[in-house]
Design a protein around this motif. Sequence first.
Motif, PDB file in Angstrom:
ATOM      1  N   GLU A 198      -8.589 -10.880  -1.045  1.00  0.00           N
ATOM      2  CA  GLU A 198      -8.208  -9.467  -1.059  1.00  0.00           C
ATOM      3  C   GLU A 198      -9.373  -8.570  -0.634  1.00  0.00           C
ATOM      4  OE1 GLU A 198      -5.366  -8.035  -1.555  1.00  0.00           O
ATOM      5  OE2 GLU A 198      -4.123  -9.645  -2.363  1.00  0.00           O
ATOM      6  N   GLU A 214       5.238   2.993   0.017  1.00  0.00           N
ATOM      7  CA  GLU A 214       5.157   1.629   0.560  1.00  0.00           C
ATOM      8  C   GLU A 214       4.519   1.676   1.953  1.00  0.00           C
ATOM      9  OE1 GLU A 214       5.820  -1.109  -1.025  1.00  0.00           O
ATOM     10  OE2 GLU A 214       6.607  -0.130  -2.825  1.00  0.00           O
ATOM     11  N   ARG A 247      -4.344  -7.298  -9.055  1.00  0.00           N
ATOM     12  CA  ARG A 247      -4.748  -7.497  -7.658  1.00  0.00           C
ATOM     13  C   ARG A 247      -5.994  -8.364  -7.668  1.00  0.00           C
ATOM     14  NH1 ARG A 247      -1.976  -7.026  -3.089  1.00  0.00           N
ATOM     15  NH2 ARG A 247      -1.132  -5.057  -3.847  1.00  0.00           N
ATOM     16  N   ASP A 252      -3.682   0.664   3.518  1.00  0.00           N
ATOM     17  CA  ASP A 252      -2.386   1.083   2.973  1.00  0.00           C
ATOM     18  C   ASP A 252      -2.527   1.577   1.539  1.00  0.00           C
ATOM     19  OD1 ASP A 252      -3.055  -1.663   2.595  1.00  0.00           O
ATOM     20  OD2 ASP A 252      -1.056  -2.044   1.800  1.00  0.00           O
ATOM     21  N   HIS A 253      -3.484   1.038   0.771  1.00  0.00           N
ATOM     22  CA  HIS A 253      -3.718   1.534  -0.580  1.00  0.00           C
ATOM     23  C   HIS A 253      -4.320   2.939  -0.557  1.00  0.00           C
ATOM     24  CE1 HIS A 253      -3.843  -2.754  -2.529  1.00  0.00           C
ATOM     25  NE2 HIS A 253      -2.645  -2.374  -2.144  1.00  0.00           N
ATOM     26  N   GLN A 293      -7.047  -5.495  11.329  1.00  0.00           N
ATOM     27  CA  GLN A 293      -6.311  -6.515  10.600  1.00  0.00           C
ATOM     28  C   GLN A 293      -7.293  -7.559  10.074  1.00  0.00           C
ATOM     29  OE1 GLN A 293      -3.384  -6.080   9.765  1.00  0.00           O
ATOM     30  NE2 GLN A 293      -1.994  -5.441  11.384  1.00  0.00           N
ATOM     31  N   GLU A 347      -1.357   5.154  -0.052  1.00  0.00           N
ATOM     32  CA  GLU A 347      -0.478   5.233  -1.220  1.00  0.00           C
ATOM     33  C   GLU A 347      -1.124   6.003  -2.362  1.00  0.00           C
ATOM     34  OE1 GLU A 347       1.619   0.890  -0.301  1.00  0.00           O
ATOM     35  OE2 GLU A 347       0.285   1.146  -2.025  1.00  0.00           O
ATOM     36  N   GLU A 401       2.464  -0.437   3.256  1.00  0.00           N
ATOM     37  CA  GLU A 401       2.192  -1.753   3.842  1.00  0.00           C
ATOM     38  C   GLU A 401       3.064  -2.023   5.063  1.00  0.00           C
ATOM     39  OE1 GLU A 401       1.703  -6.404   2.320  1.00  0.00           O
ATOM     40  OE2 GLU A 401       2.539  -4.861   1.005  1.00  0.00           O
ATOM     41  N   SER A 402       4.254  -1.394   5.090  1.00  0.00           N
ATOM     42  CA  SER A 402       5.174  -1.655   6.196  1.00  0.00           C
ATOM     43  C   SER A 402       4.856  -0.826   7.439  1.00  0.00           C
ATOM     44  CB  SER A 402       6.611  -1.360   5.749  1.00  0.00           C
ATOM     45  OG  SER A 402       6.759   0.005   5.374  1.00  0.00           O
ATOM     46  N   ASP A 417      -4.011  -8.101   6.066  1.00  0.00           N
ATOM     47  CA  ASP A 417      -3.935  -6.770   5.474  1.00  0.00           C
ATOM     48  C   ASP A 417      -4.733  -5.815   6.350  1.00  0.00           C
ATOM     49  OD1 ASP A 417      -2.267  -7.158   3.348  1.00  0.00           O
ATOM     50  OD2 ASP A 417      -3.870  -7.507   1.880  1.00  0.00           O
ATOM     51  N   ARG A 434      -8.462  -1.449   1.462  1.00  0.00           N
ATOM     52  CA  ARG A 434      -7.151  -1.635   2.067  1.00  0.00           C
ATOM     53  C   ARG A 434      -6.624  -0.282   2.496  1.00  0.00           C
ATOM     54  NH1 ARG A 434      -2.742  -5.703  -0.438  1.00  0.00           N
ATOM     55  NH2 ARG A 434      -1.481  -4.366   0.892  1.00  0.00           N
ATOM     56  N   GLU A 481       9.892  -3.458   5.956  1.00  0.00           N
ATOM     57  CA  GLU A 481       9.145  -4.401   5.120  1.00  0.00           C
ATOM     58  C   GLU A 481       9.574  -5.846   5.326  1.00  0.00           C
ATOM     59  OE1 GLU A 481       8.480  -3.018   0.859  1.00  0.00           O
ATOM     60  OE2 GLU A 481      10.171  -1.777   1.458  1.00  0.00           O
TER      61      GLU A 481
END
Length: 586
Positions: free
Chosen positions: A202, A112, A211, A100-101, A146, A104, A114-115, A85, A98, A305
């Motif tokens: 996580e 989305e 989560r 990507d969170h 990462q 978002e 994450e992609s 992640d 995170r 994705e």
Amino acid sequence: MTSVSAEALVELAKRRGFFLQSADAYGGVSGFYTFGPQGAAMKRNVEETWRDRFAIQEGHMEIDAPTVLPEPVFEASGHLDGFDDMLVECPECGQSHRADHIVEDGETGIEEAESLAPERIEEVVAEYELACPTCGTGLAGQAIEQFNLMFETNIGPGSSSPGYLRPETAQGIFIEFPQFAEYARNQLPFGVTQIGRAYRNEISPRKSLLRVREFTQAELELFVDPEEDEPDLSAVADVTAQFYPAEAQDRADGEPVEMTIGEAVEDGIVADPWIAYYLGVAAEWYAAIGLDMDRFRFRQHRPGELAHYSEDCWDAEGDVSDPDEDPDWIELGGFAYRADYDLSKHDAHSEAEFTIFKQYDDPVTVEQPTVDPEMGYLGPEFGGAAGDVADALEALAEDDPDAFAGEDVTVEVDGEAYTVPVEQTGFAIEEVTESGEHIMPHVVEPSLGIDRALYTALDHSYREDEVDGEERTYLELPPAVAPTTVGVFPLMDKDGLGERAREIAAELRADGLAVAYDDSGAIGRRYRRQDEVGTPYCVTVDYDTLEDGTVTIRDRDSTDQTRVAADDLASTIEALVEGDSTFQNL
């Protein structure tokens, strides 16, 4: 239907014994939850309904693999290199999140993230001036790294045998494929199921069960012959669900479309028939455990994705938004066509063969190139490399027999070229009669999260109403997954009522029903307690019971009551639970 906030649902869950954060006496530990008596019972029931539908009814085998596996398994599967992640660390408070969170949850319009590539995430963080959710410090310019999600451990003393807690249950199935194929008598298709714990470290656990770092998966790995095997879609063709295909997600006005499984296949919305089949099976199962299908959909993965090995993938998603807020869609399960990626990886990295022998209807005669190198020539000519040259010649004959058409043939070993006269290779074309061939099956994978399914069922079953001028909260859970099937109460614990009620409770337990006995407080309050944990039926033992042998049975949803013979009580409740009778018919 009554919507409930996440905060209120978590409060109810803790107060009534569904789930609570673990190790609270020591300050709690993020991402780990303990299921209380109600939650453990409900979780067990959810698992049993999945086992019945995906394993027993489908005729698949079930296994129970270890949760710790050695490092080479995850080297082969690709988890060591690619199970990551994106992490961003706040320069002020040091909290990790995170990335990507962050994107978002910010006002970016990106659902989305994450992609997206880490470089693009960095650009979005800077463009929208996104900040640390803990302290509010800007994150622009912070590196996106990462972070591998697997928990590492050592198998045995010392550090010579590293292992990992499994991040999914699937690898425990894949690595034992050769043995499972024997159990299936090498007949495709066959499926292997497993319900068990998985672990992911996580970066920022959140939203209670949604989560977490330890969770339960229910997975099916279906092994098929890609050239011959197809499902019987007629069994699910009329199942209706909302479908949100990738092309609709890319349009500003794109919306999910409600249609049957049959229509989704006919219109090309779902291209693979196996995925379509299990979408239908899953839709029926989710409805059966209490999800509101108006707040449920199947969303197709967009090209960015998709895993590199996956030809198509759909997620089951449920809306668990707070009242009066925009939908909050969470992933409940994934349905992927994994081709032969997993088996080919373990075939290449292990010492076993991950293929199945496919018998032909009739033997066939084929021309087969062979080599029989003259080692008396290769040895003196190439010394220690002679054996490797012989192996290379054999591989070349299989892959490119035309290479032996000239006087010489050249092979490469460890980056060095070796030229051999064809007459010294023993090359020949022979006619061989074959009765079959070894093929590598493809894999269809429905993978569902049990914890998220339980949470969503609680969210979707939450109700509020008014009974006799008093506000009531109850969970409209299907009897099959409710933690308790029936509550048994004496009107009062005197004059023999308590003794008779305890006898009835024991009789119902002996018949396999989950029973709660309660003689504390007013009868109305006892009803409310059972309503709030979703108990579908309550039985009251009163003075008429002692006179005529009947008891009062009460329905949770309607609060209607009727009298039935105590001797018929178990069969009556079982008929209600199985759907063979309705409360109105009593």
